[in-house]
Design a protein around this motif. Structure first.
Motif, PDB file in Angstrom:
ATOM      1  N   THR A  18       0.835  -1.203   0.000  1.00 64.53           N
ATOM      2  CA  THR A  18       0.000   0.000   0.000  1.00 64.53           C
ATOM      3  C   THR A  18       0.870   1.254   0.000  1.00 64.53           C
ATOM      4  O   THR A  18       0.612   2.206  -0.745  1.00 64.53           O
ATOM      5  CB  THR A  18      -0.944  -0.009   1.221  1.00 64.53           C
ATOM      6  N   VAL A  19       1.893   1.259   0.831  1.00 64.43           N
ATOM      7  CA  VAL A  19       2.816   2.395   0.892  1.00 64.43           C
ATOM      8  C   VAL A  19       3.531   2.575  -0.444  1.00 64.43           C
ATOM      9  O   VAL A  19       3.688   3.688  -0.939  1.00 64.43           O
ATOM     10  CB  VAL A  19       3.832   2.202   2.042  1.00 64.43           C
ATOM     11  N   LEU A  20       3.944   1.470  -1.039  1.00 64.79           N
ATOM     12  CA  LEU A  20       4.640   1.519  -2.331  1.00 64.79           C
ATOM     13  C   LEU A  20       3.727   2.096  -3.416  1.00 64.79           C
ATOM     14  O   LEU A  20       4.148   2.959  -4.192  1.00 64.79           O
ATOM     15  CB  LEU A  20       5.109   0.110  -2.701  1.00 64.79           C
ATOM     16  N   ARG A  21       2.470   1.657  -3.457  1.00 59.27           N
ATOM     17  CA  ARG A  21       1.519   2.200  -4.444  1.00 59.27           C
ATOM     18  C   ARG A  21       1.341   3.704  -4.250  1.00 59.27           C
ATOM     19  O   ARG A  21       1.320   4.470  -5.210  1.00 59.27           O
ATOM     20  CB  ARG A  21       0.164   1.495  -4.330  1.00 59.27           C
ATOM     21  N   PHE A  22       1.203   4.124  -3.002  1.00 60.61           N
ATOM     22  CA  PHE A  22       1.048   5.546  -2.699  1.00 60.61           C
ATOM     23  C   PHE A  22       2.265   6.331  -3.196  1.00 60.61           C
ATOM     24  O   PHE A  22       2.127   7.406  -3.786  1.00 60.61           O
ATOM     25  CB  PHE A  22       0.852   5.737  -1.193  1.00 60.61           C
TER      26      PHE A  22
END
Length: 138
Positions: free
Chosen positions: A30-34
């Motif tokens: 999720t952090v990577l996508r953000f």
């Protein structure tokens, strides 16, 4: 300078081995996508590789992650290494925390940075004096 997401060893392991670390991997993804959506630079400090590369079976997954065009290894320079040493001294931590210090020193190379970590206590201790570094516990 730019905004950056810095991945520590736990974040790299979670992304490289998602089946083995389901909850951690989900949060890291999720952090990577953000970060991708914000067009932030995504960096893995070179010393992190010493913690996550443990032979062909493990390295294949790490290499697959690092072959992603948006994720780059941040090479260790003399200046970054010395800054890591200064962070350890300031925080009164031993060299057992060197890789954490390299992670924070890497973050300091950017205008603003977020460190995705499985070890928030030590990273927060090292990054405490720097308001431009955020720490995200995975």
């Amino acid at each position: 300078m730019a905004e950056a997401l810095i991945l520590d060893s736990e974040a790299v392991n979670a992304l490289a081995q998602p089946r083995e670390r389901k909850a951690l991997a989900s949060r890291a993804a999720t952090v990577l996508r953000f970060a991708f959506e914000r067009r932030a630079l995504i960096r893995v400090p070179a010393p992190v590789l010493a913690e996550v590369c443990r032979g062909t079976r493990f390295d294949a997954a790490v290499n697959h992650l690092l072959n992603n065009r948006g994720i780059c290894v941040f090479e260790l320079t003399r200046a970054v290494a010395q800054q890591a040493g200064h962070l350890l001294a300031r925080s009164k931590l031993s060299s057992a925390h060197a890789v954490d210090a390299f992670v924070v020193a890497t973050a300091l190379q950017f205008e603003t940075a977020l460190i995705a970590t499985g070890d928030p206590a030590d990273i927060r201790r090292l990054a405490a004096p720097f308001s431009r570094i955020g720490v995200l516990a995975l």
